[in-house]
Write an enzyme that holds these catalytic residues in place. Structure first.
Site, PDB file in Angstrom:
ATOM      1  CD1 TRP A 358     -29.464  -6.002  95.485  1.00  0.00           C
ATOM      2  CD2 TRP A 358     -28.622  -4.634  97.031  1.00  0.00           C
ATOM      3  NE1 TRP A 358     -30.514  -5.322  96.073  1.00  0.00           N
ATOM      4  CE2 TRP A 358     -30.030  -4.480  97.021  1.00  0.00           C
ATOM      5  CE3 TRP A 358     -27.884  -3.869  97.916  1.00  0.00           C
ATOM      6  CZ2 TRP A 358     -30.702  -3.591  97.858  1.00  0.00           C
ATOM      7  CZ3 TRP A 358     -28.561  -2.980  98.764  1.00  0.00           C
ATOM      8  CH2 TRP A 358     -29.952  -2.858  98.728  1.00  0.00           C
ATOM      9  CG  ASP A 359     -30.947  -9.856  97.637  1.00  0.00           C
ATOM     10  OD1 ASP A 359     -30.742  -8.967  96.804  1.00  0.00           O
ATOM     11  OD2 ASP A 359     -32.057 -10.391  97.792  1.00  0.00           O
ATOM     12  CD  GLU A 489     -35.851  -3.412  92.312  1.00  0.00           C
ATOM     13  OE1 GLU A 489     -36.930  -4.029  92.413  1.00  0.00           O
ATOM     14  OE2 GLU A 489     -34.760  -3.972  92.141  1.00  0.00           O
TER      15      GLU A 489
HETATM   16  C1  BGC Z   1     -35.649  -5.999  95.595  1.00  0.00           C
HETATM   17  C2  BGC Z   1     -34.161  -6.039  95.311  1.00  0.00           C
HETATM   18  C3  BGC Z   1     -33.650  -7.441  95.590  1.00  0.00           C
HETATM   19  C4  BGC Z   1     -34.450  -8.487  94.831  1.00  0.00           C
HETATM   20  C5  BGC Z   1     -34.063  -9.901  95.202  1.00  0.00           C
HETATM   21  C6  BGC Z   1     -36.349  -7.058  94.780  1.00  0.00           C
HETATM   22  O1  BGC Z   1     -37.716  -7.070  95.076  1.00  0.00           O
HETATM   23  O2  BGC Z   1     -36.170  -4.740  95.278  1.00  0.00           O
HETATM   24  O3  BGC Z   1     -33.483  -5.105  96.117  1.00  0.00           O
HETATM   25  O4  BGC Z   1     -32.312  -7.528  95.227  1.00  0.00           O
HETATM   26  O5  BGC Z   1     -35.828  -8.338  95.134  1.00  0.00           O
HETATM   27  O6  BGC Z   1     -34.264 -10.139  96.560  1.00  0.00           O
END
Ligand code: BGC
Length: 776
Positions: A358-359, A489
């Site tokens: 989603w980045d 997360e």
């Molecule tokens: C973040 C996510 C992100 C992913 C890739 C994770 O550490 O919590 O939001 O999409 O890294 O950058």
């Protein structure tokens, strides 16, 4: 944190060779052109610590998922970008003694990434065990003018000896991914062919059957006189091809090796044509020669910088950092191919599998919207449209129906690649970011064509998903969403994540609005979409609006803040300032169990929602939520500081905004998180750009108009940047006293500055902003 990179405005510079820093530098000095990219590995043999990395965009391998406990709905495979053939290889030996920086005494080592012209240069002197000394100068680049080509010039100067130099130029496809789940090699050889100074190594990926021909042309000169190269004698090695030349040299001689690499994949050509296309690419390149190719590279980068540069006066480290971020973004994605996307590590490492997160929608799209033609961001949106069917199948696997679409959290080809249930099944907010990006694209460009041709179908699929994912709570007399993971997360399986509920409610309404927009603009197309998606307009629309209106949002009356999720305040309420330094980063120091139970937040969550939907909240509401959540956030995702920086700017917390900006801007250059050796944080680099343009400059688009609410961090004299807004190129310069906008178009443009409307005619106009506070 390490601070060995020298600050210079246009160059990234490392002086002195420290093997302990080599993997970090390999990441930092990576080069790419959107179609391919390489870590800054050495051309010559290196027996020290290194992470070899050569990547071809879109070429992946579905590595069988490895988990202890299988859960229904898990993806079978994790598609990962492959470490591809290493084409830069040169074995250099003097009278049988190999040049290897792992053994030689190295002096005058200097590595420079020239961001203005887009090349990597390395110079050093090496003394071999025998005492023989050589001076080496190596320069290489991945062409953005001709993105099938990369080129290398390697110069050897014998300093104190005479003897025979043997140079073997090789392509090695016998490579593997460090992160291979079963330690497998992913490539098989199709063919290896030598034609005079050209070599062609064609490899096929296991399972996915992508074919890539890595062709090279090596030319060798002694004092500008061409030397002979021949196929290496001895038994042929698999997935390896080489040419060798031997030259007698003495002090004062100069050996030049030129190597062009053509990288041609079956993503773009028929497999039967790969060698032919490679040959044509090598011919094209050799006709021009290294210097001309380099000149074209510099011109192409000049054009990129004209679109996207940010100039900071009065702070060289900040200037270097923002250019580094912009440079890496432009190396990673050029927007030419809607099948490609932006992996969180780009072409600089294997971590995150080169996949799409989603980045892209939440962070990268704003950067490309403002710094590149609209087609570039549109291609990123089309990428998701192409995956819509897979997103519908993904939702079906989880038990949804009627065309509900759940986009994957991590993907290469539209299929979910992640296999932690709390992310795969629960981190569903990604669907919302994809919808928001469509809205953002239309808001910025004013172009509804994506919506009509593709976007509405995506929005319908996403709305249908949210409709089925919520349930009615008689207790709360509202719709609720249970068992989710928000952007934070460090909490899983929570109920009513404020951000996810907010995004879902917004998506449901926006889908209806978007449908009306398409119906009005292109009624025939609209009818086709209705038929294709079997949309029950009256029933589904009223259902979506009803859910949206009756969504439940956790709120705390005492603190007067939106609650990240139900029960968040039951946790022991501690502040990050109370954490001892030894406890950080939490994800390395604490058990997962302890992290989950703590109140500490990984990255912007409620605040991510307040950033997306800022027009809905007054400043006091934002202030209360920012103060509450910021003090509990550990920013252990690189995506976190930029959102905080933008919101801090909005709140007139100038120093805080600047501190957060610094955390993202030099994240990799100074190896803040001790993980740069794995690759760069490419997607958060877009966030650095956002911190300046959306944060310090306060750029927004509202009601089809650009707005600025600027301030200058105290540490800077001024900053300026180029943007492209609806076909008009603007240069915006902001100092503590004034904002000047240069309008390069023939027509005047209406722009709001500090909430006042101004007309900016072609040419430059300056407005005094001294003493003015930001206003929203
Ligand atoms: C973040 C996510 C992100 C992913 C890739 C994770 O550490 O919590 O939001 O999409 O890294 O950058």
């Amino acid at each position: 944190m390490k601070q060995y990179i020298q600050a210079e405005e246009w160059n990234i510079i490392e002086e002195g060779f420290d093997p302990h820093l080599n993997k970090i530098s390999e990441s930092i000095f990576s080069i790419g052109n959107g179609r391919m990219g390489h870590r800054a590995n050495f051309e010559e043999q290196y027996s020290g610590e290194t992470l070899q990395g050569n990547y071809m965009a879109g070429v992946y391998y579905p590595d069988k998922t490895r988990v202890g406990w299988w859960k229904n709905g898990y993806p079978e495979y994790f598609a990962k970008v492959l470490n591809a053939a290493n084409w830069i290889g040169l074995h250099i030996s003097i009278d049988g003694e190999e040049l290897d920086l792992g053994h030689a005494k190295v002096t005058d080592f200097k590595r420079v990434l020239n961001m203005k012209e887009g090349y990597l240069e390395r110079t050093f002197t090496a003394e071999l065990n025998s005492g023989k000394q050589l001076k080496i100068k190596a320069k290489r680049f991945c062409s953005i003018a001709d993105d099938e080509i990369a080129a290398l010039h390697y110069q050897v100067l014998p300093l104190n000896f005479e003897g025979t130099i043997s140079i073997t130029s090789f392509t090695d496809g016998d490579v593997k991914n460090q992160d291979a789940n079963y330690d497998e090699k992913f490539w098989d050889e199709v063919s290896a062919l030598t034609e005079n100074e050209n070599t062609y190594l064609t490899l096929r990926t296991k399972k996915t059957a992508f074919e890539v021909c890595t062709a090279t042309q090596t030319t060798l000169f002694k004092n500008e006189e061409a030397q002979l190269l021949s196929s290496a004698s001895g038994a042929a090695q698999p997935k390896y091809i080489s040419l060798t030349g031997e030259v007698f040299v003495k002090q004062g001689d100069c050996i030049d090796v030129y190597k062009v690499g053509a990288h041609i994949s079956s993503m773009n050509y028929d497999k039967s044509e790969l060698q032919m296309v490679s040959r044509a690419a090598l011919d094209r390149a050799s006709k021009k020669g290294f210097q001309q190719l380099l000149k074209e590279q510099a011109m192409a980068w000049l054009a990129k910088w004209e679109e996207s540069d940010i100039l900071i006066e009065g702070d060289v480290a900040a200037q270097q950092a923002i250019r580094f971020n912009i440079f890496q973004m432009n190396q990673t994605y050029t927007g030419k191919d809607a099948r490609l996307n932006i992996g969180p590590k780009g072409f600089t490492g294997e971590k995150y599998g080169g996949s799409t997160y989603w980045d892209t929608e939440a962070y990268c799209i704003p950067f490309y919207l403002a710094t590149a033609p609209a087609e570039v961001s549109k291609n990123l949106l089309i990428y998701r449209y192409k995956h819509l069917q897979k997103a519908i199948e993904n939702a079906e696997k989880l038990g949804f129906n009627n065309g509900a679409a759940l986009y994957p959290m991590v993907t290469m080809n539209g299929e979910e690649c992640h296999n932690e249930w709390e992310i795969t099944f629960e981190e569903i907010h990604r669907n919302g970011a994809i919808a928001f990006a469509i809205f953002n694209y239309i808001r910025y460009t004013g172009d509804q064509s994506y919506l009509q041709e593709y976007g509405l179908e995506v929005l319908i699929g996403i709305a249908r998903f949210w409709r089925q994912r919520v349930n009615w709570s008689t207790d709360k007399n509202s719709f609720v969403m249970l068992g989710v993971t928000g952007p934070n997360e460090y909490e899983n399986n929570i109920n009513n994540n404020w951000y996810t509920n907010k995004l879902a409610a917004w998506c449901l309404k926006y889908a209806v609005e978007a449908a009306k927009m398409v119906q009005q603009a292109t009624p025939e197309l609209y009818q086709k979409i209705v038929q294709k998606t079997k949309l029950q307009e009256a029933e589904e629309f009223s259902d979506w609006i009803n859910i949206s209106d009756k969504m439940y949002y956790p709120y705390d009356q005492k603190e007067e803040v939106f609650l990240q999720q139900d029960g968040y305040l039951d946790k022991e309420q501690l502040l990050v300032s109370e954490l001892p330094a030894e406890a950080r980063p939490l994800n390395q120091k604490w058990s997962w169990d302890r992290i989950l139970r703590s109140c500490f937040i990984k990255q912007a969550d409620v605040l991510q929602g307040m950033y997306f939907f800022e027009e809905e909240f007054d400043l006091e509401t934002l202030r209360r939520n920012f103060n509450f959540y910021e003090s509990r956030t550990v920013h252990e995702s690189s995506l976190s500081p930029c959102v905080h920086s933008i919101l801090a700017s909005r709140l007139n917390y100038g120093q805080k905004a600047y501190d957060f900006y610094l955390r993202t801007a030099r994240l990799d250059l100074d190896d803040y998180n001790n993980d740069t050796e794995d690759g760069l944080h490419i997607t958060s680099m877009a966030g650095t750009w956002m911190s300046i343009v959306e944060g310090f400059a306060g750029m927004r688009v509202s009601n089809n108009q650009l707005q600025f609410n600027p301030f200058v961090p105290q540490q800077w004299k001024s900053f300026s940047f180029n943007i492209n807004f609806r076909g008009t190129t603007l240069n915006v310069r902001i100092s503590a006293e004034e904002i000047s906008i240069k309008n390069y178009a023939a027509e005047p443009l209406a722009i709001q500055v500090l909430e006042q409307a101004y007309l900016f005619p072609p040419g430059e106009k300056t407005i005094n902003i001294k003493h003015a506070d930001k206003v929203y």
